[in-house]
Design a protein around this motif. Structure first.
Motif, PDB file in Angstrom:
ATOM      1  N   SER B 318      -4.696  -4.938   7.937  1.00 57.21           N
ATOM      2  CA  SER B 318      -3.669  -6.298   7.497  1.00 57.21           C
ATOM      3  C   SER B 318      -4.404  -7.395   7.589  1.00 57.21           C
ATOM      4  CB  SER B 318      -2.181  -6.321   7.904  1.00 57.21           C
ATOM      5  OG  SER B 318      -2.642  -7.109   9.337  1.00 57.21           O
ATOM      6  N   GLN B 319      -5.490  -7.559   8.368  1.00 55.57           N
ATOM      7  CA  GLN B 319      -6.499  -8.762   8.533  1.00 55.57           C
ATOM      8  C   GLN B 319      -7.555  -8.741   7.727  1.00 55.57           C
ATOM      9  OE1 GLN B 319      -6.569 -10.187  12.465  1.00 55.57           O
ATOM     10  NE2 GLN B 319      -5.040  -9.007  13.252  1.00 55.57           N
ATOM     11  N   ARG B 320      -8.187  -7.584   7.122  1.00 53.07           N
ATOM     12  CA  ARG B 320      -9.352  -7.407   6.714  1.00 53.07           C
ATOM     13  C   ARG B 320      -9.292  -7.533   5.299  1.00 53.07           C
ATOM     14  NH1 ARG B 320     -13.118  -3.335  10.140  1.00 53.07           N
ATOM     15  NH2 ARG B 320     -13.850  -4.790  11.730  1.00 53.07           N
ATOM     16  N   SER B 321      -8.048  -7.059   4.589  1.00 54.60           N
ATOM     17  CA  SER B 321      -7.858  -6.474   3.153  1.00 54.60           C
ATOM     18  C   SER B 321      -7.465  -7.793   2.376  1.00 54.60           C
ATOM     19  CB  SER B 321      -6.966  -5.381   3.062  1.00 54.60           C
ATOM     20  OG  SER B 321      -7.503  -4.492   3.536  1.00 54.60           O
ATOM     21  N   ASN B 322      -8.112  -8.283   1.438  1.00 57.58           N
ATOM     22  CA  ASN B 322      -7.547  -9.284   0.680  1.00 57.58           C
ATOM     23  C   ASN B 322      -7.217  -8.895  -0.989  1.00 57.58           C
ATOM     24  OD1 ASN B 322      -8.292 -11.182   2.544  1.00 57.58           O
ATOM     25  ND2 ASN B 322     -10.294 -10.348   2.614  1.00 57.58           N
ATOM     26  N   GLN B 323      -7.990  -8.132  -1.494  1.00 59.70           N
ATOM     27  CA  GLN B 323      -7.849  -7.856  -3.108  1.00 59.70           C
ATOM     28  C   GLN B 323      -6.519  -6.880  -3.251  1.00 59.70           C
ATOM     29  OE1 GLN B 323     -12.041  -6.658  -2.577  1.00 59.70           O
ATOM     30  NE2 GLN B 323     -12.034  -6.931  -4.726  1.00 59.70           N
ATOM     31  N   PHE B 324      -6.495  -5.641  -2.442  1.00 59.33           N
ATOM     32  CA  PHE B 324      -5.446  -4.904  -2.639  1.00 59.33           C
ATOM     33  C   PHE B 324      -4.618  -5.068  -1.441  1.00 59.33           C
ATOM     34  CE2 PHE B 324      -4.042  -0.670  -4.735  1.00 59.33           C
ATOM     35  CZ  PHE B 324      -2.581  -0.864  -3.995  1.00 59.33           C
ATOM     36  N   ASN B 325      -3.914  -6.343  -1.454  1.00 58.03           N
ATOM     37  CA  ASN B 325      -2.957  -6.710  -0.475  1.00 58.03           C
ATOM     38  C   ASN B 325      -1.603  -7.426  -1.187  1.00 58.03           C
ATOM     39  OD1 ASN B 325      -1.338  -7.364   2.060  1.00 58.03           O
ATOM     40  ND2 ASN B 325      -3.706  -7.716   3.078  1.00 58.03           N
ATOM     41  N   LEU B 326      -0.587  -6.540  -1.273  1.00 58.19           N
ATOM     42  CA  LEU B 326       0.383  -7.386  -2.333  1.00 58.19           C
ATOM     43  C   LEU B 326       1.058  -8.672  -1.630  1.00 58.19           C
ATOM     44  CD1 LEU B 326       1.180  -5.778  -4.966  1.00 58.19           C
ATOM     45  CD2 LEU B 326      -0.120  -4.231  -3.249  1.00 58.19           C
ATOM     46  N   THR B 327       0.992  -8.638  -0.449  1.00 60.20           N
ATOM     47  CA  THR B 327       1.753  -9.804   0.281  1.00 60.20           C
ATOM     48  C   THR B 327       1.045 -10.604   1.128  1.00 60.20           C
ATOM     49  OG1 THR B 327       2.997  -8.265   1.634  1.00 60.20           O
ATOM     50  CG2 THR B 327       4.170  -9.189  -0.121  1.00 60.20           C
ATOM     51  N   THR B 328      -0.008  -9.864   1.678  1.00 59.72           N
ATOM     52  CA  THR B 328      -1.216 -10.635   2.767  1.00 59.72           C
ATOM     53  C   THR B 328      -0.300 -11.098   4.132  1.00 59.72           C
ATOM     54  OG1 THR B 328      -2.245 -11.083   0.478  1.00 59.72           O
ATOM     55  CG2 THR B 328      -3.196 -11.981   2.744  1.00 59.72           C
ATOM     56  N   LYS B 415      -7.073 -13.903  -3.594  1.00 64.96           N
ATOM     57  CA  LYS B 415      -7.736 -13.106  -4.052  1.00 64.96           C
ATOM     58  C   LYS B 415      -7.070 -11.551  -4.645  1.00 64.96           C
ATOM     59  CE  LYS B 415     -11.620 -14.548  -3.357  1.00 64.96           C
ATOM     60  NZ  LYS B 415     -12.005 -15.006  -4.487  1.00 64.96           N
ATOM     61  N   ASN B 416      -5.719 -11.657  -4.612  1.00 59.18           N
ATOM     62  CA  ASN B 416      -4.870 -10.366  -4.882  1.00 59.18           C
ATOM     63  C   ASN B 416      -4.590 -10.113  -6.416  1.00 59.18           C
ATOM     64  OD1 ASN B 416      -2.806 -11.969  -4.913  1.00 59.18           O
ATOM     65  ND2 ASN B 416      -1.790 -10.831  -3.250  1.00 59.18           N
ATOM     66  N   ALA B 417      -5.146 -10.759  -7.345  1.00 56.10           N
ATOM     67  CA  ALA B 417      -4.713 -10.828  -8.856  1.00 56.10           C
ATOM     68  C   ALA B 417      -4.976  -9.434  -9.154  1.00 56.10           C
ATOM     69  CB  ALA B 417      -5.660 -11.820  -9.678  1.00 56.10           C
ATOM     70  N   PRO B 418      -6.248  -8.626  -8.967  1.00 53.08           N
ATOM     71  CA  PRO B 418      -6.309  -7.354  -9.397  1.00 53.08           C
ATOM     72  C   PRO B 418      -4.965  -6.497  -9.294  1.00 53.08           C
ATOM     73  CG  PRO B 418      -8.105  -7.877  -7.806  1.00 53.08           C
ATOM     74  CD  PRO B 418      -7.096  -9.032  -8.029  1.00 53.08           C
ATOM     75  N   VAL B 419      -4.042  -6.598  -8.281  1.00 54.99           N
ATOM     76  CA  VAL B 419      -3.146  -5.824  -8.056  1.00 54.99           C
ATOM     77  C   VAL B 419      -1.690  -6.258  -8.557  1.00 54.99           C
ATOM     78  CG1 VAL B 419      -3.832  -4.375  -6.354  1.00 54.99           C
ATOM     79  CG2 VAL B 419      -2.738  -6.593  -5.519  1.00 54.99           C
ATOM     80  N   LYS B 420      -1.712  -7.485  -9.272  1.00 58.06           N
ATOM     81  CA  LYS B 420      -0.665  -8.359  -9.828  1.00 58.06           C
ATOM     82  C   LYS B 420       0.395  -7.516 -10.474  1.00 58.06           C
ATOM     83  CE  LYS B 420       0.214 -12.538 -12.265  1.00 58.06           C
ATOM     84  NZ  LYS B 420       0.214 -12.693 -13.795  1.00 58.06           N
TER      85      LYS B 420
END
Lengths: 77, 445
Positions: B318-328, B415-420
């Motif tokens: 949860s702390q390390r992921s930025n791209q595939f993280n829907l709500t961060t 950072k999470n536009a790829p999973v928009k």
């Protein structure tokens, strides 16, 4: 060795090329090794080697062997 | 050795200095440190660095906030497992060297803050890898002066040196002392190192640079392979002036900067296994379309409910992921543990291995009641269509718990536009949308 030849062999070894590839007329961009990044390195290494200091404007303007050599001469005299 | 260099200033000239001894990769674009760290580009994976340096200079440039620095470190550790990420203390180095460390002209002209000599000092921190530590004794290895009463062991520092010695780093003692005064000190209570741990000792009143030079010759290694540690600033200045190739450590020393991989031997093996597997995957992928490639990986998935031993890994993800993280949302271990013990929460985890290696726990989905709060996947496992598998598991489990309609959320971050659009692709219905959020539902049939 005069200053010009000394500088040419110094620059050639920094760029990793034969001295014969560099003449007083050689400028930045004439050989691929002398790009804008290596130009900054050349200026700084030249300052350290000859104990001179280029004013900021000259760093950008002195981009040929002859102009750098005359800058060194100006300061050493 | 392959070095990735991420910085908030321009490192192009520094790179030319380093390229004489190591392979250097620098991200394109000025000051792209945080950007690159949070979503490493494909070229950085292809480079497969042995070590990653974050060079942060706060003199002129806007430096990343401490929070951004921390997220950068975490993200890189997730994306490049086992690869040491080192943040050298540039301000300590600058203080040690003094004014000549910086060159304001170069900053104005090229966004390079450092002078040539400053860059040479930085280059010494980065490469080549050091082989030996030359260390002073009085007030350095212990507090106090041998022969003048009791000395107090600097236990932690000595333990660090002993660990380095076990990794093959040579220890050398350089001390202005009388040999006979030292015996008592070596026998002090709690002493970790013994004289035998040192491959060479120069106990005399000569210049330390001369002593170091002669030790280097005896051992047959270059002086540039030495790190010199001494509490006395005058000795450090003398070493710098006489043997400029020696890396002189500020005091108290930060040894990990000089031996970044030695301190983390086990992870080094993890790293090489990871890169080896990655390289084989790349070779396999060449010329194949995605589906054929995924088929050829022969992936083995394990999808199930979170168990207690995996709590820390889920918090880490949860702390390390930025791209595939829907709500961060970032969670501590305590928070994840609380979810685990709360029956209204459900967390599914996904582990994956393929014919090239084991990627471990790489994704989790967290639901509260009928709402999917978090959907997170590691950068190691993206682009494998694994999201569909874990999502359908979650659906099934929630249905078993009597849920007939689930809701979910995408919340924008840098950072999470790829999973928009990931929930659309999974067949969710968009209920409302704003610049910052998208809210969905899905009726379970």
């Amino acid at each position: 060795m005069d200053l010009e030849n000394d500088f040419i062999s110094f620059a050639a070894s920094l760029f990793g090329v034969e001295s014969s590839l560099i003449s007083p007329e050689t400028s930045m961009g004439d050989i691929p090794q002398w790009d804008s990044v290596m130009h900054l390195r050349l200026v700084m290494e030249t300052e350290a080697k000859y104990g001179v200091s280029f004013p900021m404007q000259k760093v950008l303007e002195a981009t040929s062997v002859s102009s750098i050599v005359s800058l060194i001469k100006e300061q050493l005299l | 050795m392959k070095v990735a260099l991420l910085s908030n200033v321009t490192v192009s000239v520094l790179k030319t200095l380093l390229s004489e001894t190591v392979d250097v990769w620098v991200p394109p674009g000025f000051g792209a440190l945080v950007e690159t760290a949070l979503s490493p580009p494909e070229e950085m994976y292809a480079f497969s660095p042995d070590i990653i340096f974050l060079l942060i200079d706060r003199k002129f440039a806007g430096a990343p906030s401490l929070g951004d620095e921390e997220s950068s470190l975490k993200s890189l550790r997730e994306c490049f497992p086992g690869t040491p990420v080192v943040v050298p203390d540039i301000s300590a180095l600058a203080e040690e060297i003094g004014e000549s460390f910086y060159d304001e002209r170069m900053w104005t002209l090229a966004s390079i803050p450092w002078s040539l000599s400053g860059m040479k000092e930085i280059a010494k921190l980065i490469a080549p890898l050091k082989k030996a530590v030359a260390v002073d004794l009085d007030e350095t290895l212990w507090k106090g002066i041998a022969g003048e009463g009791k000395v107090v062991v600097r236990k932690e520092f000595q333990e660090q040196l002993l660990r380095l010695k076990k990794k093959g780093v040579l220890l050398v003692a350089l001390s202005k002392n009388n040999e006979e005064d030292l015996a008592g000190a070596w026998n002090s209570e709690g002493m970790v190192l013994s004289p035998d741990d040192f491959v060479a000792k120069k106990i005399n009143w000569q210049k330390k640079s001369d002593n170091l030079l002669s030790v280097a010759e005896e051992l047959g290694i270059g002086v540039e392979a030495f790190v010199f540690i001494d509490d006395n600033p005058a000795e450090r200045a003398e070493m710098r002036a006489c043997l400029s190739e020696v890396a002189v450590s500020p005091f108290p020393p930060d040894i990990d900067t000089f031996f970044p991989s030695a301190g983390r031997g086990v992870m080094g093996e993890e790293r090489s296994a990871f890169y080896q597997a990655e390289r084989r995957r790349r070779e396999t992928a060449a010329g194949k379309n995605l589906d054929d490639y995924l088929q050829s990986l022969e992936m083995r998935l394990e999808i199930r409910e979170l168990s207690e031993e995996e709590v820390s890994r889920v918090s880490e993800l949860s702390q390390r992921s930025n791209q595939f993280n829907l709500t961060t949302n970032r969670y501590s271990e305590e928070e994840v543990l609380a979810f685990l013990h709360d029956p209204s929460h459900f967390i599914a985890v996904l582990k994956v291995a393929d014919r090239f290696g084991d990627l471990g726990l790489v994704a989790f989905v967290h639901a509260s009641g009928s709402h999917i709060v978090d959907f997170v996947m590691s950068c190691r496992a993206m682009n494998r269509k694994l999201e569909f598998q874990i999502e359908s598991f979650v659906e099934k489990e929630l249905k078993k718990r009597g849920v007939s309609r689930i809701t979910s959320l995408w919340r924008r971050t840098a950072k999470n536009a790829p999973v928009k659009d990931i929930y659309e692709r999974m067949g969710f219905t968009l209920l409302s949308e704003s610049e910052e959020e998208k809210y969905y539902e899905r009726i379970l049939g």
